[in-house]
Design a protein around this motif. Structure first.
Motif, mmCIF file in Angstrom:
data_model
loop_
_atom_site.group_PDB
_atom_site.id
_atom_site.type_symbol
_atom_site.label_atom_id
_atom_site.label_comp_id
_atom_site.label_asym_id
_atom_site.label_seq_id
_atom_site.Cartn_x
_atom_site.Cartn_y
_atom_site.Cartn_z
ATOM 1 N N MET A 80 0.836 -1.207 0.000
ATOM 2 C CA MET A 80 0.000 0.000 0.000
ATOM 3 C C MET A 80 0.872 1.259 0.000
ATOM 4 S SD MET A 80 -2.833 -1.394 2.678
ATOM 5 C CE MET A 80 -3.735 0.099 3.028
ATOM 6 N N SER A 83 2.536 1.472 -3.542
ATOM 7 C CA SER A 83 1.601 1.811 -4.625
ATOM 8 C C SER A 83 0.920 3.159 -4.394
ATOM 9 C CB SER A 83 0.538 0.715 -4.747
ATOM 10 O OG SER A 83 -0.257 0.709 -3.577
ATOM 11 N N GLY A 84 0.853 3.584 -3.128
ATOM 12 C CA GLY A 84 0.190 4.848 -2.829
ATOM 13 C C GLY A 84 -1.299 4.692 -2.564
ATOM 14 N N TRP A 85 -1.822 3.462 -2.653
ATOM 15 C CA TRP A 85 -3.239 3.206 -2.395
ATOM 16 C C TRP A 85 -3.479 3.200 -0.883
ATOM 17 C CZ3 TRP A 85 -5.960 -1.104 -0.216
ATOM 18 C CH2 TRP A 85 -7.361 -1.028 -0.384
ATOM 19 N N ASN A 86 -4.327 4.072 -0.394
ATOM 20 C CA ASN A 86 -4.573 4.224 1.043
ATOM 21 C C ASN A 86 -3.262 4.363 1.828
ATOM 22 O OD1 ASN A 86 -7.392 4.253 1.987
ATOM 23 N ND2 ASN A 86 -7.544 2.405 0.755
ATOM 24 N N ALA A 87 -2.346 5.162 1.287
ATOM 25 C CA ALA A 87 -1.006 5.286 1.891
ATOM 26 C C ALA A 87 -1.057 5.882 3.300
ATOM 27 C CB ALA A 87 -0.111 6.138 0.998
ATOM 28 N N ASP A 154 -6.887 9.898 0.390
ATOM 29 C CA ASP A 154 -7.222 9.322 -0.923
ATOM 30 C C ASP A 154 -8.629 9.734 -1.351
ATOM 31 O OD1 ASP A 154 -4.855 7.475 -1.420
ATOM 32 O OD2 ASP A 154 -5.464 6.945 0.600
#
Lengths: 154, 178
Positions: A80, A83-87, A154
């Protein structure tokens, strides 16, 4: 108006932190560390369980559950962050982990326990390495809290 | 506040997923981890019990006078004169990387498999002295393997506590697995 002069070192540090690549770089570094740490532990859960046991913090009923659940959690949090998803959530999770690791290592140092951190697979336990791991946990805690505070939602 | 709650919800979901994934992966391992932790000594005891249940009881071996522990010089004389059996209790990978000449691998962490591999040599002469070593004086593997072999009816057992580190620090010859 009292305007203090900024020293060269402080200015360099400010520019470094304000650089647009600093936050993604920090996220990548933290994510990479947790991806690697989780992968080494998924491979050898028994060795990781033995490492957890050396801390004398958890009852036998919980040691293997943690040894099985924590490595995939580290891998997911690492993914996470990378990838930066819900970082933001991932950085909070990593901060929580670093805090718990710091407490575990700190109490081991205070109690004089010679522990095997088990952070990146198993190794020979030593007090010196425990101090090193404690310092690393503090750095990770600081880095992840920085990401948590600076990362946009996000 | 709302964002923090959402973050905590994501963390909870990820943690639950991670635990499920961890438990699932465990089911596909050759030897799944039991849910309740057993320490090294307990796991070794289980291995010894499984081995003992498969074997018929052997007559106790005649006792040979052996010291509890060997010094480096005494251990070196056993190795040089090929006296008795030398056992390496460290994990098998370390044995492959380097061991005392003539030593056989009987790792504490994979005792059942190691025992099956060296059983024939152990059974050749039950009265032969058996010297066990691991990494150094701080490692417990050699002591645990000694206890396990004693439980399986071997009586002429001794330890070289200096272990692999003591041996290599003294610049003694090494052997690697072929």
């Amino acid at each position: 108006m009292d305007k203090r002069k900024e020293t060269g070192g402080n200015r360099a540090m400010r520019l470094f932190i304000q650089n647009r690549w600093f936050l993604p770089g920090l996220r990548l570094a933290l994510g990479g560390v947790f991806l690697y740490a989780g992968t080494t532990k998924v491979i050898g859960p028994q060795a990781f369980a033995d490492s957890i046991a050396t801390f004398k913090m958890l009852p036998p009923q919980l040691i293997n559950i943690v040894a099985l659940g924590l490595p995939p959690f580290e891998i997911l949090a690492g993914l996470m962050l990378v990838s930066g998803w819900n970082a933001r959530a991932a950085s909070l999770a990593v901060a929580g982990l670093a805090f718990v690791f710091g407490i575990a290592l700190g109490q081991a140092l205070i109690r004089g326990l010679v522990v095997d951190c088990g952070c990146f697979g198993s190794g020979e336990p030593s007090t010196l390495k425990t101090w090193g791991s404690f310092g690393r946990a503090l750095l990770i805690l600081a880095g992840s809290l920085w990401v948590f505070c600076m990362q946009d939602t996000d | 506040m709302k964002t923090l709650r959402a973050d905590l919800m994501v963390i909870w979901l990820v943690a639950t997923t991670a635990l499920c994934v961890g438990l699932l992966i465990n089911q596909f391992r050759d030897t799944p981890l039991p849910l309740v932790y057993k320490d090294k000594a307990e796991r070794l005891q289980d291995s010894v019990q499984r081995i003992a249940s498969k074997e018929s009881a052997s007559a106790p071996a005649p006792m040979v006078h052996l010291p509890e522990k060997l010094s480096l010089e005494e251990f070196a004389s056993y190795v040089e004169n090929k006296r008795g059996l030398i056992l390496d209790a460290r994990p098998e990978i370390f044995h492959r990387l380097g061991h005392v000449p003539g030593a056989l691998s009987l790792p504490r962490d994979d005792f059942e498999k190691g025992y099956a591999a060296v059983k024939a040599k152990l059974e050749t002469d039950r009265s032969q002295p058996i010297v066990i070593y691991c990494s150094d004086a701080s490692c417990e593997d050699s002591g645990l393997v000694k206890k396990s072999l004693a439980a399986l009816g071997f009586s002429n057992l001794t330890l070289y506590e200096g272990g692999w580190n003591g041996w290599t620090n003294a610049k003694k010859p090494e052997e690697t697995a072929q």
